[in-house]
Design an enzyme around this catalytic site. Structure first.
Site, short mmCIF file in Angstrom:
data_model
loop_
_atom_site.label_atom_id
_atom_site.label_comp_id
_atom_site.label_asym_id
_atom_site.label_seq_id
_atom_site.Cartn_x
_atom_site.Cartn_y
_atom_site.Cartn_z
N GLU A 1 39.99 36.03 -17.91
CA GLU A 1 41.42 36.29 -18.08
C GLU A 1 41.71 36.90 -19.44
O GLU A 1 40.95 36.73 -20.38
CB GLU A 1 42.20 34.97 -17.93
CG GLU A 1 42.86 34.78 -16.58
CD GLU A 1 44.06 35.72 -16.35
OE1 GLU A 1 44.17 36.76 -17.01
OE2 GLU A 1 44.88 35.38 -15.49
N ASP B 1 50.38 44.22 -21.26
CA ASP B 1 51.43 45.23 -21.23
C ASP B 1 52.82 44.68 -21.49
O ASP B 1 53.07 43.47 -21.41
CB ASP B 1 51.45 45.92 -19.86
CG ASP B 1 52.09 45.03 -18.79
OD1 ASP B 1 51.63 43.88 -18.64
OD2 ASP B 1 53.06 45.47 -18.15
N LYS C 1 47.80 30.44 -25.41
CA LYS C 1 48.93 29.94 -26.19
C LYS C 1 48.97 28.44 -26.00
O LYS C 1 49.43 27.97 -24.97
CB LYS C 1 50.23 30.59 -25.71
CG LYS C 1 50.29 32.11 -25.87
CD LYS C 1 51.58 32.66 -25.31
CE LYS C 1 51.65 34.18 -25.42
NZ LYS C 1 52.82 34.74 -24.71
N LYS D 1 46.18 43.42 -13.79
CA LYS D 1 45.45 44.48 -14.46
C LYS D 1 45.00 44.04 -15.84
O LYS D 1 44.05 44.56 -16.40
CB LYS D 1 46.37 45.70 -14.63
CG LYS D 1 46.92 46.22 -13.33
CD LYS D 1 47.97 47.33 -13.62
CE LYS D 1 48.62 47.74 -12.32
NZ LYS D 1 49.88 48.50 -12.58
N GLY D 2 45.70 43.06 -16.43
CA GLY D 2 45.53 42.73 -17.83
C GLY D 2 44.11 42.45 -18.29
O GLY D 2 43.76 42.73 -19.43
N ASP E 1 49.10 31.53 -20.56
CA ASP E 1 50.41 31.24 -21.14
C ASP E 1 50.90 29.94 -20.48
O ASP E 1 50.56 28.85 -20.93
CB ASP E 1 51.31 32.46 -20.86
CG ASP E 1 52.70 32.36 -21.46
OD1 ASP E 1 53.08 31.27 -21.88
OD2 ASP E 1 53.41 33.38 -21.51
N PHE F 1 55.31 36.83 -27.49
CA PHE F 1 54.88 37.79 -26.50
C PHE F 1 53.97 38.82 -27.16
O PHE F 1 54.32 39.41 -28.18
CB PHE F 1 56.08 38.49 -25.85
CG PHE F 1 55.69 39.25 -24.63
CD1 PHE F 1 55.51 38.60 -23.42
CD2 PHE F 1 55.48 40.62 -24.69
CE1 PHE F 1 55.13 39.31 -22.29
CE2 PHE F 1 55.10 41.34 -23.56
CZ PHE F 1 54.93 40.67 -22.36
N VAL F 2 52.78 39.01 -26.60
CA VAL F 2 51.82 39.93 -27.20
C VAL F 2 51.51 41.09 -26.26
O VAL F 2 51.66 40.98 -25.04
CB VAL F 2 50.51 39.22 -27.61
CG1 VAL F 2 50.75 38.29 -28.78
CG2 VAL F 2 49.90 38.45 -26.44
N ARG G 1 48.82 48.83 -22.84
CA ARG G 1 47.54 48.23 -22.44
C ARG G 1 46.36 48.85 -23.17
O ARG G 1 45.31 48.24 -23.30
CB ARG G 1 47.30 48.41 -20.93
CG ARG G 1 48.24 47.65 -20.03
CD ARG G 1 47.71 47.72 -18.59
NE ARG G 1 48.74 47.39 -17.61
CZ ARG G 1 49.08 46.16 -17.26
NH1 ARG G 1 48.47 45.12 -17.81
NH2 ARG G 1 50.00 45.95 -16.35
P1 IMP Z 1 50.80 32.53 -17.06
O1 IMP Z 1 50.86 32.32 -15.58
O2 IMP Z 1 52.11 32.18 -17.71
O3 IMP Z 1 49.65 31.82 -17.71
O4 IMP Z 1 50.63 34.08 -17.34
C1 IMP Z 1 50.08 34.92 -16.38
C2 IMP Z 1 50.03 36.36 -16.79
O5 IMP Z 1 51.21 36.74 -17.47
C3 IMP Z 1 48.90 36.72 -17.74
O6 IMP Z 1 47.68 36.90 -17.09
C4 IMP Z 1 49.45 38.00 -18.33
O7 IMP Z 1 49.19 39.08 -17.47
C5 IMP Z 1 50.93 37.73 -18.40
N1 IMP Z 1 51.30 37.29 -19.76
C6 IMP Z 1 51.45 36.04 -20.23
N2 IMP Z 1 51.78 36.04 -21.53
C7 IMP Z 1 51.83 37.34 -21.89
C8 IMP Z 1 52.10 38.01 -23.15
O8 IMP Z 1 52.35 37.42 -24.22
N3 IMP Z 1 52.03 39.37 -23.10
C9 IMP Z 1 51.75 40.08 -21.98
N4 IMP Z 1 51.50 39.50 -20.80
C10 IMP Z 1 51.53 38.14 -20.76
#
Ligand code: IMP
Length: 172
Positions: free
Chosen positions: A95, A155, A127, A39-40, A99, A148-149, A161
Protein backbone atom coordinates in the site's frame (compact mmCIF):
# COMPACT_ATOMS: atom_id res chain seq x y z
CA UNK A 1 -1.65 24.59 -5.01
CA UNK A 2 1.31 25.00 -2.68
CA UNK A 3 3.06 22.01 -1.14
CA UNK A 4 6.18 21.25 0.85
CA UNK A 5 8.33 18.10 0.96
CA UNK A 6 7.61 15.78 3.86
CA UNK A 7 9.60 12.69 2.86
CA UNK A 8 12.34 13.15 0.27
CA UNK A 9 13.07 10.84 -2.66
CA UNK A 10 16.35 9.85 -0.98
CA UNK A 11 14.61 8.97 2.29
CA UNK A 12 12.03 6.89 0.45
CA UNK A 13 14.66 5.03 -1.54
CA UNK A 14 16.72 4.25 1.58
CA UNK A 15 13.71 3.06 3.57
CA UNK A 16 12.38 0.88 0.74
CA UNK A 17 15.80 -0.76 0.52
CA UNK A 18 15.59 -1.62 4.24
CA UNK A 19 12.04 -2.90 3.92
CA UNK A 20 13.02 -4.97 0.88
CA UNK A 21 15.88 -6.56 2.81
CA UNK A 22 13.54 -7.37 5.69
CA UNK A 23 10.96 -8.90 3.34
CA UNK A 24 13.68 -10.86 1.53
CA UNK A 25 14.79 -12.36 4.86
CA UNK A 26 11.24 -13.08 6.06
CA UNK A 27 10.19 -14.84 2.85
CA UNK A 28 13.45 -16.72 2.19
CA UNK A 29 12.69 -20.00 0.42
CA UNK A 30 9.10 -19.02 -0.32
CA UNK A 31 7.27 -17.80 -3.39
CA UNK A 32 5.74 -14.41 -2.83
CA UNK A 33 2.76 -12.71 -4.41
CA UNK A 34 2.79 -8.92 -4.17
CA UNK A 35 -0.61 -7.30 -4.49
CA UNK A 36 -0.79 -3.58 -5.07
CA UNK A 37 -3.89 -1.51 -4.75
CA UNK A 38 -4.24 0.86 -7.70
CA UNK A 39 -3.67 3.53 -8.40
CA UNK A 40 -1.74 5.03 -5.49
CA UNK A 41 0.50 2.05 -4.70
CA UNK A 42 2.02 1.64 -8.16
CA UNK A 43 5.17 3.59 -7.35
CA UNK A 44 5.76 1.97 -3.97
CA UNK A 45 5.30 -1.46 -5.55
CA UNK A 46 7.71 -0.72 -8.40
CA UNK A 47 10.44 0.61 -6.13
CA UNK A 48 9.96 -1.84 -3.24
CA UNK A 49 9.90 -4.86 -5.58
CA UNK A 50 13.35 -3.92 -6.88
CA UNK A 51 14.71 -4.51 -3.37
CA UNK A 52 13.08 -7.91 -2.83
CA UNK A 53 15.25 -10.87 -3.77
CA UNK A 54 12.88 -13.85 -3.50
CA UNK A 55 10.97 -15.17 -6.53
CA UNK A 56 7.81 -13.17 -6.82
CA UNK A 57 4.76 -12.49 -8.85
CA UNK A 58 2.62 -9.34 -8.90
CA UNK A 59 -1.06 -8.70 -9.21
CA UNK A 60 -3.23 -5.62 -8.96
CA UNK A 61 -6.56 -4.63 -7.53
CA UNK A 62 -8.45 -1.41 -7.91
CA UNK A 63 -10.86 -0.24 -5.26
CA UNK A 64 -12.64 3.01 -4.71
CA UNK A 65 -12.99 4.43 -1.25
CA UNK A 66 -12.24 8.09 -1.61
CA UNK A 67 -14.11 9.31 -4.64
CA UNK A 68 -12.63 12.74 -5.15
CA UNK A 69 -12.75 13.95 -1.56
CA UNK A 70 -9.90 14.05 0.91
CA UNK A 71 -11.65 12.13 3.70
CA UNK A 72 -12.20 8.36 3.77
CA UNK A 73 -15.82 7.42 3.15
CA UNK A 74 -15.51 3.87 4.47
CA UNK A 75 -17.33 2.65 1.40
CA UNK A 76 -15.12 0.28 -0.55
CA UNK A 77 -16.00 -1.00 -3.98
CA UNK A 78 -13.85 -3.44 -5.99
CA UNK A 79 -13.34 -1.91 -9.42
CA UNK A 80 -10.81 -4.52 -10.57
CA UNK A 81 -10.26 -7.87 -8.92
CA UNK A 82 -7.09 -9.99 -8.99
CA UNK A 83 -6.25 -12.06 -12.07
CA UNK A 84 -4.53 -14.66 -9.84
CA UNK A 85 -5.80 -17.38 -7.51
CA UNK A 86 -4.23 -16.69 -4.10
CA UNK A 87 -5.21 -19.91 -2.35
CA UNK A 88 -2.12 -21.41 -0.65
CA UNK A 89 0.10 -18.49 -1.64
CA UNK A 90 2.15 -16.14 0.51
CA UNK A 91 0.53 -12.78 -0.14
CA UNK A 92 1.90 -9.36 0.70
CA UNK A 93 -0.39 -6.39 0.10
CA UNK A 94 1.64 -3.31 -0.84
CA UNK A 95 0.00 0.00 0.00
CA UNK A 96 0.94 3.61 -0.40
CA UNK A 97 -0.76 4.91 2.73
CA UNK A 98 -2.85 3.72 5.65
CA UNK A 99 -5.13 6.47 6.89
CA UNK A 100 -8.45 5.30 8.37
CA UNK A 101 -7.46 1.74 7.48
CA UNK A 102 -10.99 1.07 6.24
CA UNK A 103 -9.87 0.18 2.74
CA UNK A 104 -7.21 -2.27 3.90
CA UNK A 105 -9.39 -3.80 6.54
CA UNK A 106 -12.02 -4.53 3.92
CA UNK A 107 -9.40 -5.88 1.49
CA UNK A 108 -7.84 -8.06 4.12
CA UNK A 109 -11.13 -9.72 4.96
CA UNK A 110 -11.94 -10.09 1.29
CA UNK A 111 -8.60 -11.80 0.56
CA UNK A 112 -8.50 -13.92 3.70
CA UNK A 113 -11.56 -15.93 2.69
CA UNK A 114 -9.70 -16.96 -0.46
CA UNK A 115 -7.34 -19.04 1.72
CA UNK A 116 -3.83 -17.65 1.24
CA UNK A 117 -0.99 -19.45 3.08
CA UNK A 118 -0.15 -16.09 4.67
CA UNK A 119 -1.35 -12.53 4.29
CA UNK A 120 0.63 -9.48 5.41
CA UNK A 121 0.59 -5.76 4.71
CA UNK A 122 3.41 -3.41 3.75
CA UNK A 123 2.79 0.32 3.50
CA UNK A 124 5.09 3.20 2.68
CA UNK A 125 3.16 5.64 4.90
CA UNK A 126 0.98 5.35 7.97
CA UNK A 127 -0.87 8.05 9.84
CA UNK A 128 -0.80 6.71 13.41
CA UNK A 129 -3.86 7.08 15.59
CA UNK A 130 -6.28 7.62 12.71
CA UNK A 131 -7.19 3.97 12.17
CA UNK A 132 -10.88 3.39 12.70
CA UNK A 133 -10.38 -0.39 12.78
CA UNK A 134 -7.62 -2.51 14.32
CA UNK A 135 -5.14 -3.34 11.59
CA UNK A 136 -1.98 -5.41 11.71
CA UNK A 137 0.53 -3.72 9.39
CA UNK A 138 3.78 -5.70 9.36
CA UNK A 139 6.03 -3.40 7.31
CA UNK A 140 5.77 0.38 7.73
CA UNK A 141 7.96 2.83 5.84
CA UNK A 142 7.23 6.08 7.64
CA UNK A 143 4.78 7.27 10.23
CA UNK A 144 3.57 10.72 9.21
CA UNK A 145 1.36 13.45 10.71
CA UNK A 146 -2.36 13.37 9.92
CA UNK A 147 -2.13 15.89 7.05
CA UNK A 148 -3.23 15.21 3.50
CA UNK A 149 -0.20 14.23 1.45
CA UNK A 150 0.51 14.00 -2.26
CA UNK A 151 3.23 12.61 -4.50
CA UNK A 152 4.94 9.27 -4.98
CA UNK A 153 1.70 7.76 -6.29
CA UNK A 154 -0.66 9.75 -4.08
CA UNK A 155 -3.00 12.17 -5.75
CA UNK A 156 -5.16 15.19 -5.16
CA UNK A 157 -7.98 15.14 -7.71
CA UNK A 158 -5.88 12.88 -9.91
CA UNK A 159 -2.83 15.14 -9.94
CA UNK A 160 0.68 15.01 -8.36
CA UNK A 161 1.13 11.21 -8.50
CA UNK A 162 4.36 11.73 -10.44
CA UNK A 163 6.21 13.68 -7.73
CA UNK A 164 9.28 11.61 -6.72
CA UNK A 165 8.76 12.58 -3.06
CA UNK A 166 5.88 12.85 -0.57
CA UNK A 167 4.63 16.38 0.09
CA UNK A 168 2.05 18.04 2.30
CA UNK A 169 -0.57 20.02 0.51
CA UNK A 170 -0.91 23.52 1.90
CA UNK A 171 -4.21 25.34 1.55
CA UNK A 172 -3.84 28.78 0.03
P1 IMP B 1 -7.96 4.70 4.19
O1 IMP B 1 -9.08 3.76 3.82
O2 IMP B 1 -8.50 5.90 4.92
O3 IMP B 1 -6.86 4.04 4.95
O4 IMP B 1 -7.35 5.30 2.86
C1 IMP B 1 -7.46 4.62 1.65
C2 IMP B 1 -6.86 5.34 0.48
O5 IMP B 1 -7.13 6.72 0.54
C3 IMP B 1 -5.34 5.25 0.39
O6 IMP B 1 -4.91 4.05 -0.18
C4 IMP B 1 -5.06 6.45 -0.49
O7 IMP B 1 -5.26 6.11 -1.84
C5 IMP B 1 -6.10 7.45 -0.04
N1 IMP B 1 -5.50 8.38 0.93
C6 IMP B 1 -5.53 8.34 2.27
N2 IMP B 1 -4.85 9.36 2.82
C7 IMP B 1 -4.39 10.08 1.78
C8 IMP B 1 -3.57 11.27 1.68
O8 IMP B 1 -3.12 11.90 2.66
N3 IMP B 1 -3.29 11.68 0.41
C9 IMP B 1 -3.73 11.04 -0.71
N4 IMP B 1 -4.48 9.94 -0.66
C10 IMP B 1 -4.80 9.46 0.57
Amino acid sequence: MKYRTLVSAEQIEARLAEMGAEITADYAGQDLLLIAVLKGAFMTLADLARHIEVPLDMDFMAVSSYGDATKSSGVVRILKDLDTEISGRHVLIVEDIVDSGLTLSYLRRNLEVRGPASLEIATLLLKPGLQKVPLDVKYIGFEIPPDFVIGYGLDYYGQYRNLPYVAVLEEE
